[in-house]
Design an enzyme around this catalytic site. Structure first.
Site, short mmCIF file in Angstrom:
data_model
loop_
_atom_site.label_atom_id
_atom_site.label_comp_id
_atom_site.label_asym_id
_atom_site.label_seq_id
_atom_site.Cartn_x
_atom_site.Cartn_y
_atom_site.Cartn_z
N ASP A 11 0.73 -1.53 -0.23
CA ASP A 11 0.23 -0.17 -0.09
C ASP A 11 0.74 1.19 -0.30
OD1 ASP A 11 -2.32 -1.25 0.20
OD2 ASP A 11 -2.79 -1.81 2.26
N ASP A 130 -13.14 -3.63 -1.95
CA ASP A 130 -13.38 -3.37 -0.30
C ASP A 130 -14.38 -3.52 0.13
OD1 ASP A 130 -10.48 -2.77 -0.33
OD2 ASP A 130 -10.95 -0.31 -1.19
#
Length: 259
Positions: A11, A130
């Site tokens: 990330d 997500d």
């Protein structure tokens, strides 16, 4: 049987690899180029790179960082964050990625999946999901809702229905991230993962919650995932990729061994 994959996740925020818990309290932990090369040399099957604030900030992905990572590794490389158009996909693939991951843009405009699959092949198009656990309702019968903009915006879309629609549109793979489990190191979401895996015919990568090898073993077997995304447990040195694969192999899970 295809080999199960172990995939480190980077990330990236402001050019640095970062890690948070449930999409919050992120701290910078290293240089993504150096980390990608390290995991490649350790025996990772793929690398996933997410520019985690590109979508919420409404900016383009950091293509220079993508290019630098691609120059250092020789395994499949998937890139997501801020990809909104076919041209964005093209630029990421030209920079050296093998796959592009679409999440927010796909929900806002699902035809990008079909257009991307037509232009580059389904094998290049990864649906990033997500997902947040919510109350079961008529609109969300599974109890799992799609969330975009880095976990900020609830969409009123059922996760299973969206996974099936994206497959029909041409997505070649799903990266399934549980926001509730993300960064907790308490285990993957073991209700959601098999639900998605059983309802689609494309590979599912489980993401969010790996804290030990038992968690990875469970999601690859009971969870029916084709691959496990790992972050905290390798970023902080709890396990190496080799240790994870050696233990999985000892337990009868087919994995690619480079050594």
């Amino acid at each position: 049987m295809l080999s199960k994959r172990i995939i480190p996740c980077l990330d990236v925020r402001d050019g640095k690899t970062t890690k948070g818990i449930k999409f919050k309290e992120n701290v910078d932990i290293g240089d993504p180029v150096e980390m990608a090369r390290f995991y490649y040399e350790e025996g990772a099957d793929e690398i996933v790179f997410y520019d985690i604030t590109a979508s919420s900030d409404r900016r383009d992905i950091m293509i220079d960082v993508v290019r630098r990572v691609a120059e250092e590794i020789f395994i499949p490389f998937s890139v997501g964050g801020g990809i909104r158009t076919i041209e964005d996909m093209r630029q990421v693939l030209l920079a050296g990625a093998e796959k592009v991951s679409v999440n927010t843009a796909a929900i806002e405009d699902p035809k990008i999946i079909a257009e991307g699959a037509k232009a580059f092949g389904s094998q290049c198009i990864v649906l990033g999901m997500d997902v947040k656990k919510v109350e079961v309702s008529e609109k969300i019968p599974s109890g799992y809702e799609m969330v975009i903009h880095g976990g900020r915006t609830y969409m009123g879309i059922d996760a299973i229905a969206w996974a099936k629609e994206a497959e029909d549109l041409g997505a070649g793979e799903i990266c399934l991230n549980s926001i509730d489990a993300d960064g907790t190191q308490q285990g993957y979401e073991m209700t959601l993962t098999p639900l998605i895996s059983e309802n689609v015919n494309i590979p599912v990568i489980a993401s969010g919650g790996a804290g030990d090898i038992d968690h990875i073993y469970d999601v690859l077997t009971e969870g029916k995932a084709d691959a496990a995304l790992v972050a905290s447990i390798v970023h902080y040195g709890t396990y190496t990729i080799k240790q994870i694969k050696d233990e999985l192999d000892a337990r009868g899970v087919k994995v690619r061994m480079w050594w």
